[in-house]
Design an enzyme around this catalytic site. Structure first.
Site, PDB file in Angstrom:
ATOM      1  N   LYS A 192      27.713   3.245   2.239  1.00  0.00           N
ATOM      2  CA  LYS A 192      28.023   4.064   1.064  1.00  0.00           C
ATOM      3  C   LYS A 192      28.989   3.282   0.175  1.00  0.00           C
ATOM      4  CE  LYS A 192      29.901   8.477  -0.439  1.00  0.00           C
ATOM      5  NZ  LYS A 192      30.404   9.799  -0.054  1.00  0.00           N
ATOM      6  N   LYS A 245      23.467   4.420   0.087  1.00  0.00           N
ATOM      7  CA  LYS A 245      23.785   5.269  -1.059  1.00  0.00           C
ATOM      8  C   LYS A 245      24.686   4.531  -2.029  1.00  0.00           C
ATOM      9  CE  LYS A 245      26.208   9.498  -2.056  1.00  0.00           C
ATOM     10  NZ  LYS A 245      27.387  10.204  -1.686  1.00  0.00           N
TER      11      LYS A 245
HETATM   12  C1  PBG Z   1      31.111  13.462  -0.436  1.00  0.00           C
HETATM   13  C2  PBG Z   1      29.880  13.045  -1.138  1.00  0.00           C
HETATM   14  C3  PBG Z   1      29.723  12.529  -2.429  1.00  0.00           C
HETATM   15  C4  PBG Z   1      28.349  12.432  -2.654  1.00  0.00           C
HETATM   16  C5  PBG Z   1      27.722  12.830  -1.488  1.00  0.00           C
HETATM   17  N1  PBG Z   1      28.681  13.190  -0.556  1.00  0.00           N
HETATM   18  C6  PBG Z   1      30.722  12.238  -3.468  1.00  0.00           C
HETATM   19  C7  PBG Z   1      31.597  11.080  -3.338  1.00  0.00           C
HETATM   20  O1  PBG Z   1      31.602  10.339  -2.351  1.00  0.00           O
HETATM   21  O2  PBG Z   1      32.377  10.910  -4.266  1.00  0.00           O
HETATM   22  C8  PBG Z   1      27.698  11.970  -3.922  1.00  0.00           C
HETATM   23  C9  PBG Z   1      26.368  12.564  -4.196  1.00  0.00           C
HETATM   24  C10 PBG Z   1      25.839  12.366  -5.565  1.00  0.00           C
HETATM   25  O3  PBG Z   1      26.458  11.731  -6.440  1.00  0.00           O
HETATM   26  O4  PBG Z   1      24.751  12.888  -5.823  1.00  0.00           O
HETATM   27  N2  PBG Z   1      31.971  12.434  -0.072  1.00  0.00           N
END
Ligand code: PBG
Length: 325
Positions: A192, A245
């Site tokens: 991520k 992601k």
């Molecule tokens: C929680 C999380 C996030 C997303 C998914 N889980 C936000 C982040 O990490 O700031 C992002 C999902 C999206 O942008 O569609 N940590």
């Protein structure tokens, strides 16, 4: 003599030689649950997406099922936040009560994945417990395990930790196993990245950090081998599915994780990817439908087995119509 065009002559032959095949079964729709009642609130940063209170969540689930989507990932928007994210693991909090409500009504007709993180529930908006203005990794682990367990106790079918703390897969795996849930899979947000493409989501979930950013725990987008490192750690700790992601700017990473591990690979096409295509379409700059189709196929072509996307229903329709897949 070689003529590449022979197998491109008409739709029949083009469809026969397709290298990438898509299935509705691999789509997961992200769903925002908001504490309260009678809520269907439009998310302005993500046109066409809404937050639902548990009493109205059947409206969107019925719609998903109508389109052949039977998997959702839940995100919670609590009414109040505090420094230790109590509403992330309270048994009567928004996600837990939402899961119970959905399972009462739909049972196994719908497969529920839950996002396990703290940022929507902490008043500082970071994904863990703070110590001297820094997210403390090891202090955070028991909280994440508690959140995951509370989701599973409420009826979640799968948990998906998105916090990027080290060692959280092992901690969650052990906690679930000890509580008798050794059959519940973990989909790890393994690679991520610290990404600007999460912007609209933070609007939707009210989870922007109140100070600093997430670069001390989410990954630096200059790095490719580090994604393999993270994925192998998580696989060794017991992850069942590895996620990359965002998706579109990270197709190389999806391919790397696919080639270098033996686990199913999920990709999350995040809020910013959705909003870019949606708004470009609305402005008449791009054909929204065709752009959605092309970018979706590119994610599968890169190696994704599973796709989390706000376009899940539209993609299911495109597969049904035979435009892709
Ligand atoms: C929680 C999380 C996030 C997303 C998914 N889980 C936000 C982040 O990490 O700031 C992002 C999902 C999206 O942008 O569609 N940590």
């Amino acid at each position: 003599m070689n003529r590449g065009r022979r197998t491109r002559r008409n739709d029949n032959v083009r469809r026969m030689v397709r290298e990438t095949r898509l299935s509705k079964d691999s789509l997961i729709y992200p769903l925002f649950l908001e504490e309260g009642s009678d809520i269907k609130a439009h998310i302005d940063a993500m046109p066409g997406q809404y937050r639902y209170s548990p009493d109205r969540v059947h409206e969107i689930i019925d719609k998903c099922l109508d389109h052949g989507i039977n998997k959702v990932i839940l995100f919670g928007i609590p009414a109040c936040k505090d420094s230790v994210g109590t509403q992330a693991y309270d048994e009567d909090a928004i996600v837990q009560s939402g899961i119970r409500k959905i399972k009462e009504e739909y049972g196994d007709e719908i497969y529920i994945v839950t996002d396990v993180c703290m940022c929507e529930y902490t008043d500082h908006g970071h994904c863990g417990i703070l110590k001297d203005k820094e997210v403390d990794n090891d202090l955070t682990l028991p909280y994440l395990a508690k959140i995951a367990l509370s989701h599973v106790e409420a009826g979640a079918d799968m948990v998906a930790p998105s916090d990027m703390m080290d060692g959280r897969i092992e901690k969650i795996r052990r906690t679930l196993d000890e509580a008798g849930y050794s059959n519940i899979p973990i989909m790890s947000y393994a690679a991520k990245y610290a990404s600007a493409f999460y912007g609209p989501f933070r609007d939707a979930a009210g989870s922007a950090p109140s100070f600093g950013d997430r670069r001390a725990y989410q990954m630096d987008y200059h790095n490719r081998r580090e994604a393999i490192k993270e994925s192998l750690f998580d696989a060794a700790e017991g992850a069942d599915i590895l996620m990359v992601k965002p998706a579109l700017s990270y197709l190389d990473i999806i391919r790397d994780v696919k080639d270098r591990t033996n686990l199913p690979v999920a990709a999350y096409s995040v809020s910013g990817e959705y909003s870019m295509i949606k708004n470009a379409g609305k402005a008449g700059l791009l054909d929204e439908y065709k752009t959605m189709c092309e970018s979706t196929v590119s994610i599968y072509r890169a190696g994704a087995d599973i796709l989390l996307t706000y376009y899940a229903m539209e993609i299911a329709d495109a597969i049904q119509k035979g435009d892709i897949g």
